[in-house]
Design an enzyme around this catalytic site. Structure first.
Site, PDB file in Angstrom:
ATOM      1  N   ASP A   1      40.408  40.712  31.628  1.00  0.00           N
ATOM      2  CA  ASP A   1      40.686  40.315  33.011  1.00  0.00           C
ATOM      3  C   ASP A   1      39.423  40.519  33.866  1.00  0.00           C
ATOM      4  O   ASP A   1      38.505  41.243  33.452  1.00  0.00           O
ATOM      5  CB  ASP A   1      41.867  41.176  33.511  1.00  0.00           C
ATOM      6  CG  ASP A   1      42.567  40.589  34.724  1.00  0.00           C
ATOM      7  OD1 ASP A   1      42.324  39.411  35.042  1.00  0.00           O
ATOM      8  OD2 ASP A   1      43.384  41.310  35.341  1.00  0.00           O
TER       9      ASP A   1
ATOM     10  N   ASP B   1      34.354  36.909  36.432  1.00  0.00           N
ATOM     11  CA  ASP B   1      34.656  36.869  37.861  1.00  0.00           C
ATOM     12  C   ASP B   1      33.370  37.065  38.637  1.00  0.00           C
ATOM     13  O   ASP B   1      32.964  38.182  38.956  1.00  0.00           O
ATOM     14  CB  ASP B   1      35.682  37.949  38.218  1.00  0.00           C
ATOM     15  CG  ASP B   1      36.006  37.959  39.709  1.00  0.00           C
ATOM     16  OD1 ASP B   1      35.379  37.180  40.457  1.00  0.00           O
ATOM     17  OD2 ASP B   1      36.880  38.744  40.123  1.00  0.00           O
TER      18      ASP B   1
ATOM     19  N   HIS C   1      47.033  34.605  39.877  1.00  0.00           N
ATOM     20  CA  HIS C   1      46.775  36.041  39.967  1.00  0.00           C
ATOM     21  C   HIS C   1      47.726  36.651  40.981  1.00  0.00           C
ATOM     22  O   HIS C   1      48.252  35.961  41.843  1.00  0.00           O
ATOM     23  CB  HIS C   1      45.315  36.282  40.371  1.00  0.00           C
ATOM     24  CG  HIS C   1      44.373  36.060  39.231  1.00  0.00           C
ATOM     25  ND1 HIS C   1      43.680  37.091  38.650  1.00  0.00           N
ATOM     26  CD2 HIS C   1      44.059  34.937  38.537  1.00  0.00           C
ATOM     27  CE1 HIS C   1      42.959  36.600  37.660  1.00  0.00           C
ATOM     28  NE2 HIS C   1      43.168  35.299  37.566  1.00  0.00           N
TER      29      HIS C   1
ATOM     30  N   ASN D   1      49.565  36.305  35.887  1.00  0.00           N
ATOM     31  CA  ASN D   1      49.104  37.672  35.647  1.00  0.00           C
ATOM     32  C   ASN D   1      50.064  38.691  36.243  1.00  0.00           C
ATOM     33  O   ASN D   1      50.403  38.616  37.429  1.00  0.00           O
ATOM     34  CB  ASN D   1      47.740  37.889  36.307  1.00  0.00           C
ATOM     35  CG  ASN D   1      46.627  37.146  35.602  1.00  0.00           C
ATOM     36  OD1 ASN D   1      46.864  36.369  34.689  1.00  0.00           O
ATOM     37  ND2 ASN D   1      45.414  37.399  36.026  1.00  0.00           N
TER      38      ASN D   1
ATOM     39  N   THR E   1      50.273  44.956  38.480  1.00  0.00           N
ATOM     40  CA  THR E   1      50.849  46.030  39.310  1.00  0.00           C
ATOM     41  C   THR E   1      52.252  46.429  38.830  1.00  0.00           C
ATOM     42  O   THR E   1      52.559  47.617  38.718  1.00  0.00           O
ATOM     43  CB  THR E   1      50.895  45.579  40.782  1.00  0.00           C
ATOM     44  OG1 THR E   1      49.564  45.232  41.165  1.00  0.00           O
ATOM     45  CG2 THR E   1      51.406  46.679  41.700  1.00  0.00           C
TER      46      THR E   1
HETATM   47 ZN   LIG Z   1      43.547  38.933  39.269  1.00  0.00          ZN
END
Ligand SMILES: [Zn+2]
Length: 285
Positions: free
Chosen positions: A82, A104, A208, A230, A233
């Site tokens: 990720d 990213d 996301h 995704n 959390t």
């Molecule tokens: Zn993300």
């Protein structure tokens, strides 16, 4: 079946209008729960690893857990890195056998993001490893990545088209208004922008910040072209709450294997619910 990269997995999902869940695991127990849930529902699944988790355990132990679990799995399973800004971590994961990686470089200026993402595609593609790339800035906190509200911005449509034409990622993560962490109030999602990006680039989109989105929002995003969702959390919460809850109801018992067992069951149930929500149940073949 077993080990697969996300390229074929997401192309099929996009075509058949469902999404593959990408769950940020933390250890062997959570990885096992994710794969077991997918097998139970005959669904493809993505085991997702954050940079912080990769640094905590190291790539070698993590890939050995994964191979052990995925190679005997009866469903397609990918292991994906990720949000990663560090090229040395990406290189390490590619060398160790991750089936896909996310670069990213979204905090960099557009041209720089494009060049770095292109570089990662050039590193990964010859090894049959897929790449996810991001444009725009997704608000919230995801391990070591913090994006404040004032710094968050949506992906631009023209830039998205140019970016995807040049980089050709296997999966594209444009910022469309979702957030990492927990939502305070209703998220404002730019559905129209997401739809235009999906249509004009033709690349499966990653959603996301999946934790806390409603069933309706998921359905809408998946219909317009999001093929990867995704969940990070929510998994972190279940990971910790399942421990605490078990201990609160069995406060005199100090059998760690029972606690791990309770955690495994709850994680598996959580993944199960999400797979059903994303429509990927029964889509393994
Ligand atoms: Zn993300």
């Amino acid at each position: 079946m077993g080990l697969e990269n996300i390229s074929k997995m997401l192309a099929k999902a996009r075509q058949e209008k469902y999404a593959v869940g990408a769950f940020n695991i933390l250890d062997y127990n959570s990885m096992k729960a994710v794969i077991a849930a997918a097998e139970q529902l005959n669904a493809p699944v993505i085991v997702q690893t954050s940079v912080a988790t990769v640094k905590f355990w190291g790539t070698k132990p993590m890939i050995s857990w994964f191979r052990q679990l995925a190679e005997s799995a009866q469903v397609p399973v990918a292991i994906h890195l990720d949000h990663c800004k560090e090229l040395d971590v990406i290189t390490d994961c590619i060398e160790q056998g991750w089936t896909s990686v996310m670069i990213d470089a979204s905090s960099k200026p557009f041209e720089e993001n494009l060049a770095i993402s292109q570089q990662v595609v050039d590193m990964a593609r010859p090894k049959n490893i897929s790449v996810e790339a991001e444009l725009g800035a997704i608000v919230g906190v995801e391990d070591d990545i913090h994006v404040k509200h004032q710094d968050a911005h949506l992906a631009d449509i023209e830039q998205s088209i140019r970016f995807c034409e040049k980089v050709r990622p296997d999966c594209f993560a444009p910022a469309i208004g979702t957030a990492h962490g927990l939502y305070k109030g209703q998220p404002k999602i730019a559905f129209e922008l997401a739809e235009q990006i999906a249509d004009k680039t033709g690349i499966p989109l990653a959603l996301h910040g999946g934790t806390g989105l409603s069933e309706e929002v998921f359905a809408k995003c998946i219909a317009l072209g999001c093929a990867k969702v995704n969940i990070s959390t929510q998994l972190k919460h279940v990971f910790i709450d399942s421990f605490v809850d078990y201990h609160n109801s069995n406060s005199r018992q100090y059998n760690p294997l029972k606690v791990l067992g309770a955690q495994y069951q709850q994680l598996k149930e959580m993944v199960n619910e999400n797979i059903k929500l994303f429509g990927s149940e029964g889509k393994a073949n």
